[in-house]
Design a protein around this motif. Structure first.
Motif, short mmCIF file in Angstrom:
data_model
loop_
_atom_site.label_atom_id
_atom_site.label_comp_id
_atom_site.label_asym_id
_atom_site.label_seq_id
_atom_site.Cartn_x
_atom_site.Cartn_y
_atom_site.Cartn_z
N ASP A 138 -8.20 -9.16 -41.12
CA ASP A 138 -7.22 -8.77 -42.14
C ASP A 138 -5.81 -8.50 -41.60
O ASP A 138 -4.92 -8.12 -42.35
N GLY A 139 -5.60 -8.69 -40.29
CA GLY A 139 -4.28 -8.47 -39.71
C GLY A 139 -3.87 -7.02 -39.58
O GLY A 139 -2.72 -6.72 -39.26
N LYS A 140 -4.78 -6.10 -39.79
CA LYS A 140 -4.49 -4.67 -39.74
C LYS A 140 -4.39 -4.19 -38.29
O LYS A 140 -5.28 -4.45 -37.48
N VAL A 141 -3.30 -3.49 -37.97
CA VAL A 141 -3.15 -2.87 -36.65
C VAL A 141 -3.94 -1.57 -36.67
O VAL A 141 -3.65 -0.68 -37.47
N ILE A 142 -4.95 -1.48 -35.80
CA ILE A 142 -5.86 -0.33 -35.83
C ILE A 142 -5.81 0.51 -34.57
O ILE A 142 -6.42 1.57 -34.52
N GLY A 143 -5.10 0.04 -33.55
CA GLY A 143 -5.07 0.81 -32.32
C GLY A 143 -3.99 0.32 -31.38
O GLY A 143 -3.27 -0.63 -31.67
N VAL A 144 -3.90 0.99 -30.26
CA VAL A 144 -2.87 0.68 -29.27
C VAL A 144 -3.41 1.03 -27.88
O VAL A 144 -4.18 1.97 -27.71
N ILE A 145 -3.03 0.21 -26.92
CA ILE A 145 -3.29 0.49 -25.50
C ILE A 145 -1.97 0.27 -24.78
O ILE A 145 -1.32 -0.75 -24.99
N TYR A 146 -1.60 1.24 -23.96
CA TYR A 146 -0.39 1.01 -23.17
C TYR A 146 -0.56 1.54 -21.77
O TYR A 146 -1.41 2.39 -21.48
N PHE A 147 0.22 0.95 -20.90
CA PHE A 147 0.21 1.27 -19.48
C PHE A 147 1.56 1.87 -19.16
O PHE A 147 2.59 1.37 -19.60
N ASN A 148 1.55 2.94 -18.40
CA ASN A 148 2.83 3.55 -18.03
C ASN A 148 2.75 4.14 -16.64
O ASN A 148 1.72 4.08 -15.98
N TYR A 180 -14.35 -1.33 -31.23
CA TYR A 180 -13.11 -2.08 -31.03
C TYR A 180 -12.47 -1.81 -29.68
O TYR A 180 -12.01 -2.72 -29.00
N MET A 181 -12.41 -0.55 -29.28
CA MET A 181 -11.77 -0.24 -28.00
C MET A 181 -12.61 -0.77 -26.84
O MET A 181 -12.06 -1.26 -25.85
N SER A 182 -13.93 -0.73 -26.96
CA SER A 182 -14.78 -1.31 -25.92
C SER A 182 -14.59 -2.82 -25.81
O SER A 182 -14.75 -3.40 -24.74
N GLU A 183 -14.28 -3.45 -26.92
CA GLU A 183 -14.01 -4.89 -26.93
C GLU A 183 -12.66 -5.20 -26.30
O GLU A 183 -12.52 -6.19 -25.58
N ALA A 184 -11.67 -4.37 -26.56
CA ALA A 184 -10.31 -4.62 -26.07
C ALA A 184 -10.13 -4.25 -24.59
O ALA A 184 -9.42 -4.95 -23.86
N MET A 185 -10.75 -3.18 -24.16
CA MET A 185 -10.48 -2.63 -22.84
C MET A 185 -10.72 -3.63 -21.70
O MET A 185 -9.83 -3.83 -20.86
N PRO A 186 -11.87 -4.31 -21.61
CA PRO A 186 -12.06 -5.19 -20.46
C PRO A 186 -11.10 -6.38 -20.44
O PRO A 186 -10.68 -6.83 -19.37
N VAL A 187 -10.71 -6.87 -21.61
CA VAL A 187 -9.78 -7.99 -21.68
C VAL A 187 -8.41 -7.56 -21.15
O VAL A 187 -7.78 -8.28 -20.36
N LEU A 188 -7.96 -6.38 -21.55
CA LEU A 188 -6.66 -5.91 -21.07
C LEU A 188 -6.71 -5.49 -19.60
O LEU A 188 -5.73 -5.67 -18.88
N LEU A 189 -7.84 -4.99 -19.15
CA LEU A 189 -7.96 -4.68 -17.72
C LEU A 189 -7.88 -5.96 -16.91
O LEU A 189 -7.19 -6.02 -15.88
N ASP A 190 -8.57 -7.01 -17.37
CA ASP A 190 -8.44 -8.31 -16.70
C ASP A 190 -6.99 -8.75 -16.68
O ASP A 190 -6.46 -9.18 -15.65
N HIS A 191 -6.35 -8.64 -17.82
CA HIS A 191 -4.97 -9.10 -17.94
C HIS A 191 -4.04 -8.32 -17.01
O HIS A 191 -3.21 -8.91 -16.32
N ILE A 192 -4.19 -7.01 -16.97
CA ILE A 192 -3.27 -6.23 -16.13
C ILE A 192 -3.55 -6.45 -14.65
O ILE A 192 -2.63 -6.57 -13.85
N PHE A 193 -4.82 -6.57 -14.27
CA PHE A 193 -5.11 -6.81 -12.86
C PHE A 193 -4.77 -8.24 -12.44
O PHE A 193 -4.51 -8.50 -11.27
N ASN A 194 -4.75 -9.18 -13.37
CA ASN A 194 -4.34 -10.55 -13.07
C ASN A 194 -2.83 -10.69 -12.94
O ASN A 194 -2.34 -11.55 -12.22
#
Length: 196
Positions: free
Chosen positions: A78-88, A110-124
């Motif tokens: 549905d295109g709804k923004v439901i959360g946020v992850i940021y690195f600082n 949802y957060m369990s689904e997002a977390m490993p993808v973004l961890l891969d992305h940030i470590f890559n």
């Protein structure tokens, strides 16, 4: 955006840098005391202009500095923004991760689904050797999420949180880059690795 920041798609989510148009959806999350109190050392945001300014500043930081963007979790359905992850606080190979999800969508994975993808992305894309995260000890969901993705408890201390003016035990944990890649190899060998 620098460092190859782009949209990343998971089974149910689109993870992408926050846009100005996301400010109102993010304000709903950041203004909700039930979301902020167990998760944050800062005050909930309740002003739309301040949220818009925060999104703009995060985009500028990502564009002109070595900071990654604030990623929003957008539901594909549905295109709804439901959360946020940021690195600082990125410095000398270390960084900090923070994350929030709207109360309505907590407990849905949802957060369990997002977390490993973004961890891969940030470590890559980043030469980080370690990521840290902190949470109030009573936030068992956050503890399980971080443990599931390889974060190890490093220390705890007492702190008065600005958002509720109460003393909480704060747990700080970290994830070493080497540990993340070891975990990723094990998942890949079992055929359950994260696809980016």
């Amino acid at each position: 955006m620098s460092k190859g920041w782009c949209e990343v798609i998971t089974r149910r989510l689109i993870l992408r840098p926050a846009e100005e148009e996301d400010a109102l959806d993010l304000l709903v999350i950041f203004a909700d005391r039930s979301v902020m109190i167990p998760n944050s050392m800062s005050l909930p945001l309740t002003d739309g202009d301040e949220m818009l300014s925060t999104v703009r500043q995060e985009r500028l930081n990502a564009q002109y500095s070595e900071e990654p963007p604030m990623f929003v979790l957008e539901r594909q359905i549905d295109g709804k923004v439901i959360g946020v992850i940021y690195f600082n606080s990125l410095w000398d190979g270390y960084g900090d991760i923070a994350y929030f999800i709207a109360a309505k969508y907590q407990g849905s994975g949802y957060m369990s689904e997002a977390m490993p993808v973004l961890l891969d992305h940030i470590f890559n894309h980043w030469s980080l050797s370690r990521l840290t995260a902190s949470y109030a000890k009573e936030n068992k969901i956050s503890a399980r999420l971080l443990q599931k993705h390889g974060f190890c408890k490093r220390k705890e201390h007492m702190q008065v949180l600005l958002n509720d003016h109460k003393v909480h035990t704060i747990i700080t944990c970290d994830l070493q880059r080497s540990e993340w890649w070891k975990r990723r190899r094990n998942l890949d060998e079992k055929g359950i690795g994260t696809k980016i």
